[in-house]
Structures are given as C-alpha cells and as structure tokens.
Scaffold this motif. Sequence first.
Motif, PDB file in Angstrom:
ATOM      1  N   ASP A   1       0.810  -1.222   0.000  1.00 33.96           N
ATOM      2  CA  ASP A   1       0.000   0.000   0.000  1.00 33.96           C
ATOM      3  C   ASP A   1       0.840   1.268   0.000  1.00 33.96           C
ATOM      4  N   GLU A   2       2.151   1.168  -0.122  1.00 38.69           N
ATOM      5  CA  GLU A   2       2.987   2.360  -0.172  1.00 38.69           C
ATOM      6  C   GLU A   2       2.552   3.248  -1.335  1.00 38.69           C
ATOM      7  N   ARG A   3       2.568   4.557  -1.113  1.00 37.76           N
ATOM      8  CA  ARG A   3       2.219   5.488  -2.178  1.00 37.76           C
ATOM      9  C   ARG A   3       3.165   6.682  -2.139  1.00 37.76           C
ATOM     10  N   GLU A   4       3.129   7.446  -3.217  1.00 37.13           N
ATOM     11  CA  GLU A   4       4.144   8.471  -3.448  1.00 37.13           C
ATOM     12  C   GLU A   4       4.195   9.524  -2.349  1.00 37.13           C
ATOM     13  N   GLU A   5       3.045   9.901  -1.794  1.00 37.29           N
ATOM     14  CA  GLU A   5       3.034  10.992  -0.821  1.00 37.29           C
ATOM     15  C   GLU A   5       3.513  10.557   0.569  1.00 37.29           C
ATOM     16  N   LEU A   6       3.767   9.282   0.754  1.00 35.68           N
ATOM     17  CA  LEU A   6       4.273   8.776   2.027  1.00 35.68           C
ATOM     18  C   LEU A   6       5.732   8.345   1.855  1.00 35.68           C
ATOM     19  N   THR A   7       6.584   8.766   2.778  1.00 35.43           N
ATOM     20  CA  THR A   7       7.994   8.410   2.737  1.00 35.43           C
ATOM     21  C   THR A   7       8.235   7.174   3.596  1.00 35.43           C
ATOM     22  N   VAL A   8       8.898   6.197   3.027  1.00 37.54           N
ATOM     23  CA  VAL A   8       9.186   4.967   3.765  1.00 37.54           C
ATOM     24  C   VAL A   8      10.354   5.214   4.719  1.00 37.54           C
ATOM     25  N   VAL A   9      10.131   4.972   5.993  1.00 38.62           N
ATOM     26  CA  VAL A   9      11.188   5.080   6.999  1.00 38.62           C
ATOM     27  C   VAL A   9      11.950   3.765   7.098  1.00 38.62           C
ATOM     28  N   ARG A  10      11.218   2.669   7.167  1.00 37.48           N
ATOM     29  CA  ARG A  10      11.829   1.342   7.263  1.00 37.48           C
ATOM     30  C   ARG A  10      10.795   0.292   6.855  1.00 37.48           C
ATOM     31  N   ARG A  11      11.252  -0.749   6.188  1.00 39.43           N
ATOM     32  CA  ARG A  11      10.375  -1.873   5.850  1.00 39.43           C
ATOM     33  C   ARG A  11      10.607  -3.006   6.845  1.00 39.43           C
ATOM     34  N   GLY A  12       9.526  -3.704   7.181  1.00 40.18           N
ATOM     35  CA  GLY A  12       9.618  -4.782   8.149  1.00 40.18           C
ATOM     36  C   GLY A  12       8.640  -5.895   7.827  1.00 40.18           C
ATOM     37  N   ARG A  13       8.178  -6.587   8.860  1.00 36.00           N
ATOM     38  CA  ARG A  13       7.337  -7.751   8.645  1.00 36.00           C
ATOM     39  C   ARG A  13       6.426  -7.969   9.850  1.00 36.00           C
ATOM     40  N   ILE A  14       5.479  -8.870   9.684  1.00 31.86           N
ATOM     41  CA  ILE A  14       4.636  -9.299  10.781  1.00 31.86           C
ATOM     42  C   ILE A  14       5.430 -10.288  11.636  1.00 31.86           C
ATOM     43  N   VAL A  15       5.269 -10.169  12.953  1.00 28.49           N
ATOM     44  CA  VAL A  15       5.948 -11.082  13.876  1.00 28.49           C
ATOM     45  C   VAL A  15       4.926 -11.685  14.835  1.00 28.49           C
ATOM     46  N   GLY A  16       5.293 -12.806  15.379  1.00 25.69           N
ATOM     47  CA  GLY A  16       4.481 -13.423  16.414  1.00 25.69           C
ATOM     48  C   GLY A  16       5.024 -13.075  17.780  1.00 25.69           C
ATOM     49  N   VAL A  17       4.111 -12.809  18.735  1.00 27.17           N
ATOM     50  CA  VAL A  17       4.503 -12.503  20.113  1.00 27.17           C
ATOM     51  C   VAL A  17       3.914 -13.586  21.013  1.00 27.17           C
ATOM     52  N   LEU A  18       4.778 -14.238  21.763  1.00 30.40           N
ATOM     53  CA  LEU A  18       4.369 -15.370  22.592  1.00 30.40           C
ATOM     54  C   LEU A  18       4.966 -15.243  23.990  1.00 30.40           C
ATOM     55  N   PRO A  19       4.373 -15.943  24.977  1.00 32.72           N
ATOM     56  CA  PRO A  19       5.035 -16.009  26.281  1.00 32.72           C
ATOM     57  C   PRO A  19       6.357 -16.769  26.136  1.00 32.72           C
ATOM     58  N   THR A  20       7.338 -16.407  26.903  1.00 30.61           N
ATOM     59  CA  THR A  20       8.642 -17.066  26.788  1.00 30.61           C
ATOM     60  C   THR A  20       8.557 -18.561  27.082  1.00 30.61           C
ATOM     61  N   ALA A  21       7.541 -18.967  27.860  1.00 28.69           N
ATOM     62  CA  ALA A  21       7.394 -20.391  28.186  1.00 28.69           C
ATOM     63  C   ALA A  21       6.650 -21.172  27.112  1.00 28.69           C
ATOM     64  N   HIS A  22       6.167 -20.502  26.088  1.00 29.41           N
ATOM     65  CA  HIS A  22       5.405 -21.184  25.032  1.00 29.41           C
ATOM     66  C   HIS A  22       6.340 -22.098  24.237  1.00 29.41           C
ATOM     67  N   PRO A  23       5.882 -23.279  23.855  1.00 26.33           N
ATOM     68  CA  PRO A  23       6.730 -24.197  23.076  1.00 26.33           C
ATOM     69  C   PRO A  23       7.280 -23.589  21.793  1.00 26.33           C
ATOM     70  N   LEU A  24       6.483 -22.739  21.127  1.00 25.17           N
ATOM     71  CA  LEU A  24       6.935 -22.142  19.871  1.00 25.17           C
ATOM     72  C   LEU A  24       8.033 -21.097  20.079  1.00 25.17           C
ATOM     73  N   ALA A  25       8.216 -20.631  21.314  1.00 25.97           N
ATOM     74  CA  ALA A  25       9.242 -19.621  21.588  1.00 25.97           C
ATOM     75  C   ALA A  25      10.637 -20.172  21.346  1.00 25.97           C
ATOM     76  N   ALA A  26      10.781 -21.496  21.330  1.00 25.41           N
ATOM     77  CA  ALA A  26      12.098 -22.104  21.101  1.00 25.41           C
ATOM     78  C   ALA A  26      12.474 -22.120  19.624  1.00 25.41           C
ATOM     79  N   GLN A  27      11.524 -21.777  18.748  1.00 28.89           N
ATOM     80  CA  GLN A  27      11.783 -21.830  17.312  1.00 28.89           C
ATOM     81  C   GLN A  27      12.342 -20.502  16.804  1.00 28.89           C
ATOM     82  N   VAL A  28      12.996 -20.585  15.664  1.00 30.69           N
ATOM     83  CA  VAL A  28      13.536 -19.377  15.024  1.00 30.69           C
ATOM     84  C   VAL A  28      12.424 -18.548  14.415  1.00 30.69           C
ATOM     85  N   ALA A  29      11.411 -19.202  13.872  1.00 30.30           N
ATOM     86  CA  ALA A  29      10.258 -18.527  13.274  1.00 30.30           C
ATOM     87  C   ALA A  29       9.030 -19.392  13.549  1.00 30.30           C
TER      88      ALA A  29
END
Length: 297
Positions: A152-180
């Motif tokens: 959705d980027e458009r000309e009148e908006l200046t891009v500061v930084r591009r990134g991505r969606i991330v998952g946020v989990l409790p540190t004790a969650h099993p998936l927290a041990a994974q890289v992604a």
Amino acid sequence: MDRREMTIFTTVMRLGSVTAAATALDMAQPSVSKAIALMEHRLGFPLFERIRGRLIPTAQAALVLEEALRIEDELARFDRYLDDVRHLRAGQLRVAATPALALNLLPLAAAMFRRDLPDFGLALDMHLNHEIAGLVERGQYDLGLAVIPTADEREELTVVRRGRIVGVLPTAHPLAAQVAIRWEEIDPAELIYITTDARLVMLLAAGIPDFLNRQQSATETNRYSIAVHLVRQGMGATLVDEFTMIGAAAEGLAVRPFEPELKVSLVMALGARRIARKAVERFVASIHSVLDAERPW
C-alpha cells in the motif's frame, strides 16, 4: 532613520558625546558627526544643539529616544528569535503516530531528539493509522508516522523502514524455542486477534487463508498494547507488525518472525511548515537510531 543611524543616535544620547559614541561603536568621530547631520537633514528637525563644542539633546531628541529604545529592544528580540530559529531553539515540532508507535518507539526517539535540541518544543499525540496522513495534510501536525502493508505504499508517504509481521508469545510457550513460527503451528484457540486497522487485518487474511475464521471463544482487542499485555499474562499469542515491539518491555515475551513473510512498512507523512523541516529531519534521524539499536527478536 535606518537601524545603523538609530544605533548611532541612541549611543550618542546614552554616552553624551560624539567622541564617546565613536569609541563605543568603533567608528571615526567625523563619521558619527556626519551621520547625525544627515539624520537631522532628513528628519527636518534638530536632534542636538551645538553649544560650546558640546551636543545638547533637543526636546524632539528626547521624544525620538523613547521610541528608538523601544524599537531597538524589539529588533534585539527579533535577532534573538532568528538566531533561535537558525539553531532550532524556537518553535514546536508536532508529531502524530499510531498508538503502538506512540507508546513504545516515539518516547525513545523523543529522548534522543530532546538531548539534541533541548530548547525546541515537542508535541506527541496518538491517532489511528488511517487518520494520520489527513491530519498532517491539514496542517495539524508536522510529521505523521503509521504502519501500512508494503503493497500500500504510495508516493506521498515516505518509507522510513520496511519490516514484517511477527508473532509474540510467552517465553514459556513451546513455539518460543523456534527461530520462526508458522500459522499451522499456532492453536487458533489461543490467538489474540487485533482489529484496529483494516489494512493490516486484510494483509493477514490474504497471507493466512483461515485467519478470518476465528472461533467464537477467540479473544479480540482493538489495541496492540492490550494484545501484548494479554500475551504477557499467558493468555495466548498474537500477531503484530515488528515496529509495534520496538521499545516495548520484553520481559516475559518472545518475538519471532512469522512465516510466510508478510511485509509492512513504517511510513511518514510530512507537513508543509518550513520552520519545522530541520527539526523533522532530526526527529527522523532519532527514529532511525532507535530502529538500528532495537531489534524485536
């Protein structure tokens, strides 16, 4: 009477002689005398009477002096103001950002900005993603920050930084041990849905076919900060843009890239006030410094 002549006149009046005024102004005595004569000729009335080699102020000179001193004070104040503007010590920078950015990223950038420009005013407000560009365009803010899908980027908006969606989990969650983490690895019953921005919801829906088929018992909120706090309390996991987590308290949380990659952009809308342009540049530089120093995973 121009500014130079006014200075000569007030100096002669204050010191009481041409000689003293010439010394104070680093001028030759004949130059001061000539300047006074030219002023009197243009004004059409005498400023001084010459009595036995001395200059005695006339009644008209006393009246002119009162106004001249007032104007000199105003000009000196104006000179100080111009110097403040030149060195960014005057004015106010007005910044609008999404709630998540305003709560986490902006305070870090503001602290850097304040150390750099301690005398420049700063106003920080939060608004919804879709409101920010319009508020800047209408002149209510000098700088607006939002997160949008990269598509959705458009000309009148200046891009500061591009990134991505991330998952946020409790540190004790099993998936927290994974890289992604991937969608098929997340239990839909534990996902905390964020409904605050339709564009980001549609980004998730486009990349995750079953995203909108949420269970009736699902937890929803319209604030990223609430979702993150719910995760911290062990109520599940959530999906946010990575910029939301910049500056957020990391205790009890694990942040992992979400796969497949869903791209988002931190963008800025710039106002038209020229007086704030250098301050905007400094603030944006502070944002870049924060982004370079902070990494959510």
